[in-house]
Design a protein around this motif. Sequence first.
Motif, PDB file in Angstrom:
ATOM      1  N   MET A  33       0.854  -1.184   0.000  1.00  0.00           N
ATOM      2  CA  MET A  33       0.000   0.000   0.000  1.00  0.00           C
ATOM      3  C   MET A  33       0.894   1.239   0.000  1.00  0.00           C
ATOM      4  O   MET A  33       1.182   1.824   1.043  1.00  0.00           O
ATOM      5  CB  MET A  33      -0.917   0.002   1.227  1.00  0.00           C
ATOM      6  N   THR A  34       1.368   1.615  -1.179  1.00  0.00           N
ATOM      7  CA  THR A  34       2.328   2.719  -1.302  1.00  0.00           C
ATOM      8  C   THR A  34       1.684   4.086  -1.125  1.00  0.00           C
ATOM      9  O   THR A  34       2.379   5.082  -1.018  1.00  0.00           O
ATOM     10  CB  THR A  34       3.022   2.655  -2.668  1.00  0.00           C
ATOM     11  N   GLY A  35       0.360   4.152  -1.094  1.00  0.00           N
ATOM     12  CA  GLY A  35      -0.322   5.429  -0.918  1.00  0.00           C
ATOM     13  C   GLY A  35      -0.061   6.086   0.418  1.00  0.00           C
ATOM     14  O   GLY A  35      -0.283   7.278   0.585  1.00  0.00           O
ATOM     15  N   GLU A  36       0.434   5.338   1.377  1.00  0.00           N
ATOM     16  CA  GLU A  36       0.745   5.907   2.685  1.00  0.00           C
ATOM     17  C   GLU A  36       1.926   6.866   2.623  1.00  0.00           C
ATOM     18  O   GLU A  36       2.195   7.573   3.580  1.00  0.00           O
ATOM     19  CB  GLU A  36       1.041   4.777   3.679  1.00  0.00           C
ATOM     20  N   LYS A  40       0.383  14.894  -0.096  1.00  0.00           N
ATOM     21  CA  LYS A  40      -0.806  15.568  -0.637  1.00  0.00           C
ATOM     22  C   LYS A  40      -1.742  14.496  -1.163  1.00  0.00           C
ATOM     23  O   LYS A  40      -1.300  13.438  -1.608  1.00  0.00           O
ATOM     24  CB  LYS A  40      -0.432  16.539  -1.748  1.00  0.00           C
ATOM     25  N   VAL A  41      -3.029  14.785  -1.108  1.00  0.00           N
ATOM     26  CA  VAL A  41      -4.016  13.812  -1.560  1.00  0.00           C
ATOM     27  C   VAL A  41      -4.944  14.469  -2.590  1.00  0.00           C
ATOM     28  O   VAL A  41      -5.437  15.565  -2.372  1.00  0.00           O
ATOM     29  CB  VAL A  41      -4.819  13.229  -0.365  1.00  0.00           C
ATOM     30  N   SER A  62      -0.846   4.430 -12.019  1.00  0.00           N
ATOM     31  CA  SER A  62      -2.090   3.789 -12.477  1.00  0.00           C
ATOM     32  C   SER A  62      -3.138   3.796 -11.375  1.00  0.00           C
ATOM     33  O   SER A  62      -3.815   2.802 -11.136  1.00  0.00           O
ATOM     34  CB  SER A  62      -1.818   2.360 -12.951  1.00  0.00           C
ATOM     35  N   SER A  63      -3.268   4.928 -10.696  1.00  0.00           N
ATOM     36  CA  SER A  63      -4.184   5.053  -9.564  1.00  0.00           C
ATOM     37  C   SER A  63      -5.512   5.706  -9.930  1.00  0.00           C
ATOM     38  O   SER A  63      -6.278   6.083  -9.041  1.00  0.00           O
ATOM     39  CB  SER A  63      -3.516   5.855  -8.444  1.00  0.00           C
ATOM     40  N   ILE A  64      -5.763   5.870 -11.226  1.00  0.00           N
ATOM     41  CA  ILE A  64      -7.043   6.416 -11.678  1.00  0.00           C
ATOM     42  C   ILE A  64      -7.714   5.337 -12.519  1.00  0.00           C
ATOM     43  O   ILE A  64      -7.458   5.214 -13.707  1.00  0.00           O
ATOM     44  CB  ILE A  64      -6.865   7.722 -12.471  1.00  0.00           C
ATOM     45  N   PRO A  65      -8.561   4.544 -11.881  1.00  0.00           N
ATOM     46  CA  PRO A  65      -9.211   3.465 -12.626  1.00  0.00           C
ATOM     47  C   PRO A  65     -10.252   3.988 -13.605  1.00  0.00           C
ATOM     48  O   PRO A  65     -10.917   4.989 -13.351  1.00  0.00           O
ATOM     49  CB  PRO A  65      -9.864   2.611 -11.537  1.00  0.00           C
ATOM     50  N   VAL A  66     -10.370   3.319 -14.734  1.00  0.00           N
ATOM     51  CA  VAL A  66     -11.369   3.636 -15.750  1.00  0.00           C
ATOM     52  C   VAL A  66     -12.176   2.361 -15.982  1.00  0.00           C
ATOM     53  O   VAL A  66     -11.608   1.310 -16.244  1.00  0.00           O
ATOM     54  CB  VAL A  66     -10.717   4.115 -17.066  1.00  0.00           C
ATOM     55  N   LYS A  67     -13.485   2.491 -15.870  1.00  0.00           N
ATOM     56  CA  LYS A  67     -14.363   1.331 -16.067  1.00  0.00           C
ATOM     57  C   LYS A  67     -15.466   1.720 -17.032  1.00  0.00           C
ATOM     58  O   LYS A  67     -16.111   2.745 -16.853  1.00  0.00           O
ATOM     59  CB  LYS A  67     -14.958   0.890 -14.730  1.00  0.00           C
ATOM     60  N   PHE A  74     -10.165   7.711  -7.130  1.00  0.00           N
ATOM     61  CA  PHE A  74      -8.761   7.323  -7.016  1.00  0.00           C
ATOM     62  C   PHE A  74      -8.571   5.999  -6.291  1.00  0.00           C
ATOM     63  O   PHE A  74      -9.343   5.648  -5.401  1.00  0.00           O
ATOM     64  CB  PHE A  74      -7.970   8.397  -6.257  1.00  0.00           C
ATOM     65  N   ASP A  75      -7.517   5.300  -6.656  1.00  0.00           N
ATOM     66  CA  ASP A  75      -7.046   4.140  -5.917  1.00  0.00           C
ATOM     67  C   ASP A  75      -6.069   4.709  -4.887  1.00  0.00           C
ATOM     68  O   ASP A  75      -4.884   4.863  -5.157  1.00  0.00           O
ATOM     69  CB  ASP A  75      -6.352   3.159  -6.864  1.00  0.00           C
ATOM     70  N   TYR A  76      -6.591   5.058  -3.706  1.00  0.00           N
ATOM     71  CA  TYR A  76      -5.768   5.704  -2.689  1.00  0.00           C
ATOM     72  C   TYR A  76      -4.745   4.758  -2.061  1.00  0.00           C
ATOM     73  O   TYR A  76      -3.810   5.215  -1.410  1.00  0.00           O
ATOM     74  CB  TYR A  76      -6.651   6.325  -1.603  1.00  0.00           C
ATOM     75  N   ASP A  77      -4.895   3.468  -2.260  1.00  0.00           N
ATOM     76  CA  ASP A  77      -3.905   2.534  -1.736  1.00  0.00           C
ATOM     77  C   ASP A  77      -2.562   2.679  -2.453  1.00  0.00           C
ATOM     78  O   ASP A  77      -1.522   2.343  -1.899  1.00  0.00           O
ATOM     79  CB  ASP A  77      -4.383   1.089  -1.889  1.00  0.00           C
ATOM     80  N   HIS A  78      -2.584   3.186  -3.702  1.00  0.00           N
ATOM     81  CA  HIS A  78      -1.353   3.279  -4.484  1.00  0.00           C
ATOM     82  C   HIS A  78      -1.002   4.697  -4.954  1.00  0.00           C
ATOM     83  O   HIS A  78       0.108   4.944  -5.401  1.00  0.00           O
ATOM     84  CB  HIS A  78      -1.422   2.324  -5.681  1.00  0.00           C
TER      85      HIS A  78
END
Length: 100
Positions: A33-36, A40-41, A62-67, A74-78
Amino acid sequence: MSKKASEINEQIPWQELTTGCEIYEPATSRLTMTGEWRSKVPVFHEEKCKQCLLCAPFCPDSSIPVKDGKRQDFDYDHCKGCGICYTVCPFDAIELKEVQ
């Protein structure tokens, strides 16, 4: 024989690690979990977003998922909080805040 990334922990002796602790298998960032690390967020304002998707390919983590062709939150874990997405967004749909 070197260990897989999922097998590495504080108890592994250095002799069982690769030189320079290099990892030779794909997709190992999912294990951490590199988002730690961020100071800034980014905050996504969906109501301002025009779904231009300029932010997604610029994100180095690659922390902005597109579906289904739409940008998700955002994928805040990364996410490391670098602010590139904030800089490229032409619609002010991303705000950058200091981590509290």
